[in-house]
Motif scaffolding. Sequence first.
Motif, mmCIF file in Angstrom:
data_model
loop_
_atom_site.group_PDB
_atom_site.id
_atom_site.type_symbol
_atom_site.label_atom_id
_atom_site.label_comp_id
_atom_site.label_asym_id
_atom_site.label_seq_id
_atom_site.Cartn_x
_atom_site.Cartn_y
_atom_site.Cartn_z
ATOM 1 N N GLY A 197 21.280 9.507 6.289
ATOM 2 C CA GLY A 197 21.349 9.155 4.879
ATOM 3 C C GLY A 197 21.658 7.691 4.620
ATOM 4 N N ARG A 198 21.802 6.918 5.700
ATOM 5 C CA ARG A 198 22.064 5.484 5.561
ATOM 6 C C ARG A 198 20.995 4.700 6.303
ATOM 7 N N HIS A 199 20.842 3.471 5.922
ATOM 8 C CA HIS A 199 19.891 2.571 6.565
ATOM 9 C C HIS A 199 20.369 2.261 7.984
ATOM 10 N N LEU A 200 19.457 2.273 8.942
ATOM 11 C CA LEU A 200 19.796 1.872 10.305
ATOM 12 C C LEU A 200 19.828 0.355 10.363
ATOM 13 N N SER A 201 20.910 -0.190 10.892
ATOM 14 C CA SER A 201 21.015 -1.640 11.041
ATOM 15 C C SER A 201 20.178 -2.069 12.246
ATOM 16 N N PRO A 202 19.846 -3.353 12.334
ATOM 17 C CA PRO A 202 19.119 -3.837 13.515
ATOM 18 C C PRO A 202 19.888 -3.558 14.810
ATOM 19 N N GLU A 203 21.208 -3.650 14.773
ATOM 20 C CA GLU A 203 22.005 -3.388 15.964
ATOM 21 C C GLU A 203 21.918 -1.918 16.368
ATOM 22 N N GLN A 204 21.919 -1.022 15.388
ATOM 23 C CA GLN A 204 21.800 0.405 15.685
ATOM 24 C C GLN A 204 20.428 0.719 16.262
ATOM 25 N N GLU A 205 19.394 0.112 15.708
ATOM 26 C CA GLU A 205 18.053 0.328 16.252
ATOM 27 C C GLU A 205 17.968 -0.170 17.687
ATOM 28 N N LEU A 206 18.571 -1.302 17.952
ATOM 29 C CA LEU A 206 18.572 -1.844 19.308
ATOM 30 C C LEU A 206 19.257 -0.874 20.272
ATOM 31 N N GLN A 207 20.367 -0.275 19.838
ATOM 32 C CA GLN A 207 21.056 0.722 20.669
ATOM 33 C C GLN A 207 20.143 1.909 20.948
ATOM 34 N N LEU A 208 19.398 2.346 19.943
ATOM 35 C CA LEU A 208 18.490 3.480 20.123
ATOM 36 C C LEU A 208 17.342 3.117 21.069
ATOM 37 N N PHE A 209 16.752 1.935 20.888
ATOM 38 C CA PHE A 209 15.684 1.505 21.798
ATOM 39 C C PHE A 209 16.189 1.509 23.240
ATOM 40 N N ARG A 210 17.387 0.969 23.450
ATOM 41 C CA ARG A 210 17.952 0.915 24.805
ATOM 42 C C ARG A 210 18.249 2.308 25.340
ATOM 43 N N HIS A 211 18.783 3.179 24.487
ATOM 44 C CA HIS A 211 19.105 4.545 24.911
ATOM 45 C C HIS A 211 17.862 5.249 25.461
ATOM 46 N N TYR A 212 16.738 5.061 24.782
ATOM 47 C CA TYR A 212 15.506 5.727 25.201
ATOM 48 C C TYR A 212 14.720 4.929 26.236
ATOM 49 N N GLY A 213 15.270 3.779 26.654
ATOM 50 C CA GLY A 213 14.590 2.977 27.662
ATOM 51 C C GLY A 213 13.295 2.369 27.167
ATOM 52 N N LEU A 214 13.222 2.130 25.880
ATOM 53 C CA LEU A 214 12.016 1.560 25.289
ATOM 54 C C LEU A 214 12.163 0.048 25.169
ATOM 55 N N ASP A 215 11.053 -0.633 25.332
ATOM 56 C CA ASP A 215 11.060 -2.064 25.090
ATOM 57 C C ASP A 215 11.314 -2.290 23.615
ATOM 58 N N VAL A 216 12.098 -3.307 23.330
ATOM 59 C CA VAL A 216 12.320 -3.661 21.932
ATOM 60 C C VAL A 216 11.011 -4.218 21.422
ATOM 61 N N ALA A 217 10.464 -3.552 20.437
ATOM 62 C CA ALA A 217 9.184 -3.980 19.884
ATOM 63 C C ALA A 217 9.354 -5.331 19.211
ATOM 64 N N VAL A 218 8.488 -6.238 19.560
ATOM 65 C CA VAL A 218 8.532 -7.561 18.964
ATOM 66 C C VAL A 218 7.436 -7.624 17.917
ATOM 67 N N SER A 219 7.761 -8.182 16.775
ATOM 68 C CA SER A 219 6.769 -8.335 15.729
ATOM 69 C C SER A 219 5.614 -9.165 16.253
ATOM 70 N N PRO A 220 4.384 -8.855 15.823
ATOM 71 C CA PRO A 220 3.257 -9.638 16.305
ATOM 72 C C PRO A 220 3.416 -11.094 15.881
ATOM 73 N N PRO A 221 2.967 -12.019 16.738
ATOM 74 C CA PRO A 221 3.124 -13.430 16.393
ATOM 75 C C PRO A 221 2.300 -13.786 15.166
ATOM 76 N N VAL A 222 2.838 -14.709 14.413
ATOM 77 C CA VAL A 222 2.135 -15.192 13.235
ATOM 78 C C VAL A 222 1.075 -16.174 13.713
ATOM 79 N N PRO A 223 -0.171 -16.041 13.231
ATOM 80 C CA PRO A 223 -1.210 -16.970 13.662
ATOM 81 C C PRO A 223 -0.823 -18.404 13.311
ATOM 82 N N ASP A 224 -1.102 -19.332 14.211
ATOM 83 C CA ASP A 224 -0.768 -20.729 13.983
ATOM 84 C C ASP A 224 -1.867 -21.380 13.158
ATOM 85 N N HIS A 225 -1.552 -21.654 11.921
ATOM 86 C CA HIS A 225 -2.484 -22.342 11.035
ATOM 87 C C HIS A 225 -1.937 -23.711 10.655
#
Length: 145
Positions: free
Chosen positions: A84-112
Amino acid sequence: MQTDIDPRNLIGRKAFDRKGVKIGTIDEVYLDDATGHPEWAAIRTGLFSRDAFVPLGPSELEDGALRVPFERALIRDAPDFGVGRHLSPEQELQLFRHYGLDVAVSPPVPDHSFGRVAGGGTGTPDAEAPGPSARDELAGTDELS
């Protein structure tokens, strides 16, 4: 998982682990702040009315149920942040690590060459623009401004 699924249609569905053992029922769905796509599901495990967070990215919908590619024991041991509450970035990071998942990185912004001062800098992007912050490494969990 398909990202075009309405998250409201996931709530109430049964969830099973990688071996087909029932985990519980999807109680809530959490969306990625940047994309609006379903990212985490809170599954009511039935154990003391606890909800366990599972990643939706590697999960699949099969025959109207969610198949999570992890064993039930790992899911039961996931960090408990309450629902019922928003997951903080730190909580998401804990979950990614718990499941052994790579922390998804946002796609790079095209260089214009946006934001560069004409005639300034050395011509190398690293010298002219700051690198990604730690917040950028959490799969776009922060809202875009």
